[in-house]
Design an enzyme around this catalytic site. Sequence first.
Site, mmCIF file in Angstrom:
data_model
loop_
_atom_site.group_PDB
_atom_site.id
_atom_site.type_symbol
_atom_site.label_atom_id
_atom_site.label_comp_id
_atom_site.label_asym_id
_atom_site.label_seq_id
_atom_site.Cartn_x
_atom_site.Cartn_y
_atom_site.Cartn_z
ATOM 1 N N CYS A 210 -18.484 5.532 -24.281
ATOM 2 C CA CYS A 210 -20.070 6.000 -23.833
ATOM 3 C C CYS A 210 -20.253 5.993 -22.436
ATOM 4 O O CYS A 210 -21.390 5.474 -22.218
ATOM 5 C CB CYS A 210 -21.240 5.222 -24.659
ATOM 6 S SG CYS A 210 -20.756 5.145 -26.624
ATOM 7 N N GLY B 42 0.545 -1.183 0.176
ATOM 8 C CA GLY B 42 0.081 -0.219 -0.126
ATOM 9 C C GLY B 42 0.739 1.253 -0.051
ATOM 10 O O GLY B 42 0.446 2.528 0.428
#
Length: 443
Positions: free
Chosen positions: A370, A258
């Site tokens: 789209c 992380g």
Amino acid sequence: MPHVAPVPPGNAASLSVWPASARLASRGDVAVGGVSLAEVAERFGTPVYLLDEGEVRERCRTYLRAFPDTDVVYAAKAFLCRALLHWVQEEGLGLDVCSAGELELAVTTGFPPERIVLHGNAKSPDDLSAALRLGVGRIVIDSAWEIARLSALIPADGRQKVLVRVVPGVSAGSHAAIRTGTDDQKFGLSITDGSAQHAIARILDQPRLELVGLHCHIGSQITTVKPYLTALRRVVGLLAQIRLQHGIVLPELDLGGGHAVAHRPGETALDIPSLGARIRRELATSCAAAGIPVPRLTVEPGRALVGPAGVALYRVLAVKRTGDRTFVAVDGGMSDNPRPALYGVRYAPRLIGRRSTAEPCTATVVGRHCEAGDVLAADVAMPGDIRPGDLVAIPVAGAYHLSMASSYNAVGRPPVVAVHDGRARLLVRRESLADINSRDVGL
């Protein structure tokens, strides 16, 4: 290839998040690994990902220097391909995988299975069976359900080394979608409510499971050391509790990864040498206070190894000015990089391949799909004369781009090209329309 010159001091900041090998070249181009990005776009088409082999290798070495006597394990979910497996293996790292697919690719490429850790909050029977068949070194148990399920798959005369993923109750990470150290998410077993302790007791009753340690991963894009130290103290406290209750000393502790990288100039990246020194110091201090031996440490960097080594190249298809907004539409988008839509990652795109003297404008770089949310970089500075046909490069594109890509709108996933010492070579080919259509078996 165009002549490559050192970056002038005034422009150094603009390449600060690029691979260390990045250099300004003639005619507004940039070279990475000694290779012109404009030439890569011409040779391989766009969109295309570049991966700087030298940058990946140097980042592996940085971790090994910062964490001596530690198992540094590459988190393959960030990005995985056969060439990268060779690089991290040659640099001395282990591997963390999350599925039978990642595991099979690694082992068939020649990665030693005993140096592989299998993760996952919901491992399928196929995942577990593949791990046992191929002989992975460690399986991380993430739920109570896995204990009996895994034990039942192990032959009567077999034994599998396991870790337990615990939740230390630490909130860390740049976005709610990537915080994994608290009790309100899907990963791990809570220390606070006793779930972790209960699972540990059950595992110790299973003769086919060998509990060798604890694992925790508290989130992603963490910029400071403090959350790691807090998590470490709580997990060491659990190690001490296990010794008191069960009379055993667990020899391993995996603190996950992380570690933050900077996506734009001025952002903060986690200081890895400082992280290594402070974690090792705190581990020794906490274990001494608890009266237990110092366990063998494991860390699991993923993004921090490959993210800054990658660059994505796009071709501009359209420029639309609507009111006071300028939209620069490129030939990729959320199908090859869903991260801005998923958790708000912001990038610093750059025009390459020609030198512009136009005043900059504020533009939003959007994809071809789209979806109104198909945005790669919102409200960024671009040349005022940007136009169709231009090339746009986005740095820090090596992690969670291709690995999270889709074929939305039947747009194939981009290829990956390695650059190193002035050479470019194809690692992963472009996904073609024929590839996509071949999966449709018809009526």
